[in-house]
Design a protein around this motif. Structure first.
Motif, PDB file in Angstrom:
ATOM      1  N   VAL A 187      17.598 117.998 -14.520  1.00 32.61           N
ATOM      2  CA  VAL A 187      16.542 118.821 -14.345  1.00 32.61           C
ATOM      3  C   VAL A 187      15.262 118.291 -14.588  1.00 32.61           C
ATOM      4  O   VAL A 187      14.285 118.492 -13.912  1.00 32.61           O
ATOM      5  CB  VAL A 187      16.761 120.264 -14.509  1.00 32.61           C
ATOM      6  CG1 VAL A 187      15.440 121.175 -14.751  1.00 32.61           C
ATOM      7  CG2 VAL A 187      18.133 120.896 -14.147  1.00 32.61           C
ATOM      8  N   SER A 214      12.245 117.520 -12.028  1.00 35.99           N
ATOM      9  CA  SER A 214      11.108 118.261 -12.261  1.00 35.99           C
ATOM     10  C   SER A 214       9.670 117.501 -11.919  1.00 35.99           C
ATOM     11  O   SER A 214       8.737 117.802 -11.739  1.00 35.99           O
ATOM     12  CB  SER A 214      10.885 118.852 -13.695  1.00 35.99           C
ATOM     13  OG  SER A 214      10.631 117.874 -14.717  1.00 35.99           O
ATOM     14  N   CYS A 270      17.109 126.017 -14.185  1.00 34.32           N
ATOM     15  CA  CYS A 270      16.112 126.230 -12.901  1.00 34.32           C
ATOM     16  C   CYS A 270      15.624 127.759 -12.855  1.00 34.32           C
ATOM     17  O   CYS A 270      14.690 128.410 -12.847  1.00 34.32           O
ATOM     18  CB  CYS A 270      16.420 125.910 -11.791  1.00 34.32           C
ATOM     19  SG  CYS A 270      16.328 123.995 -11.867  1.00 34.32           S
ATOM     20  N   LEU A 316       9.581 124.194 -12.562  1.00 35.89           N
ATOM     21  CA  LEU A 316      10.790 123.901 -11.812  1.00 35.89           C
ATOM     22  C   LEU A 316      11.061 124.329 -10.520  1.00 35.89           C
ATOM     23  O   LEU A 316      12.225 124.469  -9.993  1.00 35.89           O
ATOM     24  CB  LEU A 316      11.883 124.413 -12.701  1.00 35.89           C
ATOM     25  CG  LEU A 316      11.766 124.068 -14.335  1.00 35.89           C
ATOM     26  CD1 LEU A 316      12.724 124.929 -15.286  1.00 35.89           C
ATOM     27  CD2 LEU A 316      12.060 122.548 -14.427  1.00 35.89           C
TER      28      LEU A 316
END
Length: 174
Positions: free
Chosen positions: A88, A92, A131, A155
């Motif tokens: 993640v 991002s 997220c 995000l």
């Protein structure tokens, strides 16, 4: 006098107050010699020239974490959370290139392919949860050793990127 200048310059370097090129220029000026070689330049960042910076190694490091453990082993849920957090965080601010992912998958051993099949559903689910509700995942992430502040990160584009990653890694859309 030169000894004093050397000591002062050395102290400044150790303290992080002077950069190496500036120190060598100061030393050259103090000794009366000119610097004839240009100072080394930093590698261009993606923001300066996206084509000049190859992120393949970074992408492979992120992907390698997907097969670095077995989700069905001790600590698997925390390792899953950590792998999802790394994914993640990377997504991002950047993309995983489909060709890099495909080449990475091709290079996996049979054991690594089994680990990817085993780990990926949990990593994807955890990444989507990060997220969707970063605050709700904070305790688990902290327990996993993740210090990234996802609550203050943008995000919004990551879920779509996760769909793309899922499609490449599993061969299934969505």
């Amino acid at each position: 006098m030169r000894k004093l200048i050397a000591v002062v310059l050395g102290a400044a370097l150790l303290a992080g107050c002077a950069a190496a090129p500036a120190a060598s220029e100061s030393a050259a000026a103090a000794s009366g010699t000119a610097q004839t070689t240009p100072a080394p330049t930093e590698e261009p960042t993606a923001a300066e020239d996206p084509a000049a910076y190859d992120t393949t190694g970074e992408q492979i490091n992120v992907l390698d974490q997907l097969v670095d453990f077995g989700a069905d082993t001790a600590g698997g849920s925390l390792k899953t959370a950590k792998a999802a957090a790394v994914l993640v965080e990377y997504l991002s601010c950047s993309d995983l290139d489909a060709d890099v992912m495909a080449d990475w998958c091709t290079g996996l051993t049979d054991d690594q392919k089994e680990l990817l099949d085993l780990n990926w559903p949990g990593i994807l689910s955890e990444a989507e949860a990060i997220c969707g509700d970063p605050a709700g995942e904070a305790d688990e992430l902290i327990t996993a050793g993740v210090t990234t502040d996802f609550e203050n990160m943008a995000l919004t584009e990551v879920p779509d990127k996760l769909v793309t990653v899922n499609t490449v890694l599993t061969g299934k859309a969505g």
